[in-house]
Design an enzyme around this catalytic site. Structure first.
Site, PDB file in Angstrom:
ATOM      1  N   ASP A  56       0.862  -1.173   0.000  1.00  0.00           N
ATOM      2  CA  ASP A  56       0.000   0.000   0.000  1.00  0.00           C
ATOM      3  C   ASP A  56       0.900   1.224   0.000  1.00  0.00           C
ATOM      4  O   ASP A  56       1.991   1.213   0.570  1.00  0.00           O
ATOM      5  CB  ASP A  56      -0.914   0.008   1.231  1.00  0.00           C
ATOM      6  N   CYS A  57       0.443   2.272  -0.690  1.00  0.00           N
ATOM      7  CA  CYS A  57       1.148   3.553  -0.720  1.00  0.00           C
ATOM      8  C   CYS A  57       2.593   3.357  -1.194  1.00  0.00           C
ATOM      9  O   CYS A  57       2.846   2.598  -2.130  1.00  0.00           O
ATOM     10  CB  CYS A  57       1.047   4.205   0.653  1.00  0.00           C
TER      11      CYS A  57
END
Length: 286
Positions: free
Chosen positions: A160-161
């Site tokens: 994520d991210c």
């Protein structure tokens, strides 16, 4: 495609899994519904009328290795971890040692296992984001070696991210499509990654989420792969995840162009550090 999620890709991923395994997971989940009144907070269980806790998934617990590291963004971890916890995954918070790891919120996270003791064969390997922590991880041979090893056997390699950059530095996203935080998207090609501006991106057995709030979308999408869509929907309802942001400013496409430019201008120095670390890591891979 709906809300930035490629449902055709999810269907393909589901079809590629063992039908028997999916039916087992979903079957146990629905069978456990009988006689249960409410879900216990933070666990993959519910309690019956007598207050007894009942595990919804006693014999089917996908093993997840979640990297935790100094200066990560806590939300990047908490969103996916919450969905995995409700859906009864076996979650391992992994770092070099068991010392508490500080996050950007100055709230520490306690690892539950070390690189050496983490299960060798994982169903899911996951890296959260956090720009300054990501820069450090891209320079850390111990982190990259651990990820490369577990990622070579994991059924799913995920992030994520800015965690996508860490996976890139470990050589795990080369030749794949992925997403990340919007203002570092331009650095993905350094690792041979095709950047995709979507909330959740699936490419074969790689899955990535965008900015930190996309972690919940990512977690539910991956949860559907292992537990089936109905159980993932149930998880979403438990969390009452029904985003209705007060402003239409959550992506660079929606936000005021002047605001986007100002944010980018304020990150020039930090983004140069990201680029330099990414290029150095890519050179090591080459």
């Amino acid at each position: 495609m709906t809300n930035g999620i490629d449902h055709d890709a999810i269907d393909e991923a589901l079809a590629g899994m063992s039908r028997r395994g999916l039916m087992l997971g979903a079957g146990m989940g629905f069978a456990a519904l009988s006689g249960l009144s409410m879900v216990a907070p933070g666990v993959a269980a519910a309690h019956d009328q007598k207050g007894k806790y009942v595990d919804r998934y006693p014999d089917n617990k996908p093993k997840v290795g979640l990297l935790v590291y100094p200066n990560m963004v806590m939300q990047d971890l908490i969103g996916p971890l919450t969905t995995f916890n409700i859906l009864g995954f076996e979650n391992h918070l992994v770092w070099k040692d068991l010392s508490p790891v500080p996050t950007e919120l100055k709230i520490s996270v306690a690892p539950t296992t070390t690189f050496d003791n983490c299960p060798k064969d994982l169903d899911v390997l996951f890296a959260p984001g956090g720009t300054m922590g990501t820069i450090a991880c891209m320079k850390d041979d111990a982190v990259l070696s651990f990820l490369a090893d577990r990622g070579s056997r994991a059924k799913w390699v995920t992030s994520d991210c800015t965690g996508a950059l860490i996976m890139g530095a470990a050589g795990l996203y080369k030749g794949y499509r992925a997403t990340t935080l919007w203002n570092v998207m331009e650095f993905l090609p350094i690792f041979g990654i095709t950047p995709v501006h979507e909330r959740v991106v699936i490419d074969r057995n790689r899955m990535s989420g965008g900015g930190n709030t996309a972690g919940i979308d990512f977690g539910l999408t991956l949860g559907a792969v292992f537990r089936g869509e109905e159980e993932a929907k149930r998880c979403q309802l438990i969390m009452e995840y029904a985003p209705a942001p007060p402003f239409k400013s959550g992506t660079p496409q929606e936000a005021d162009p002047k605001m986007v430019a100002a944010i980018k201008a304020g990150r020039v120095g930090m983004d140069k550090m990201v680029k330099d670390a990414a290029e150095a890591a890519a050179a090591k891979l080459a």
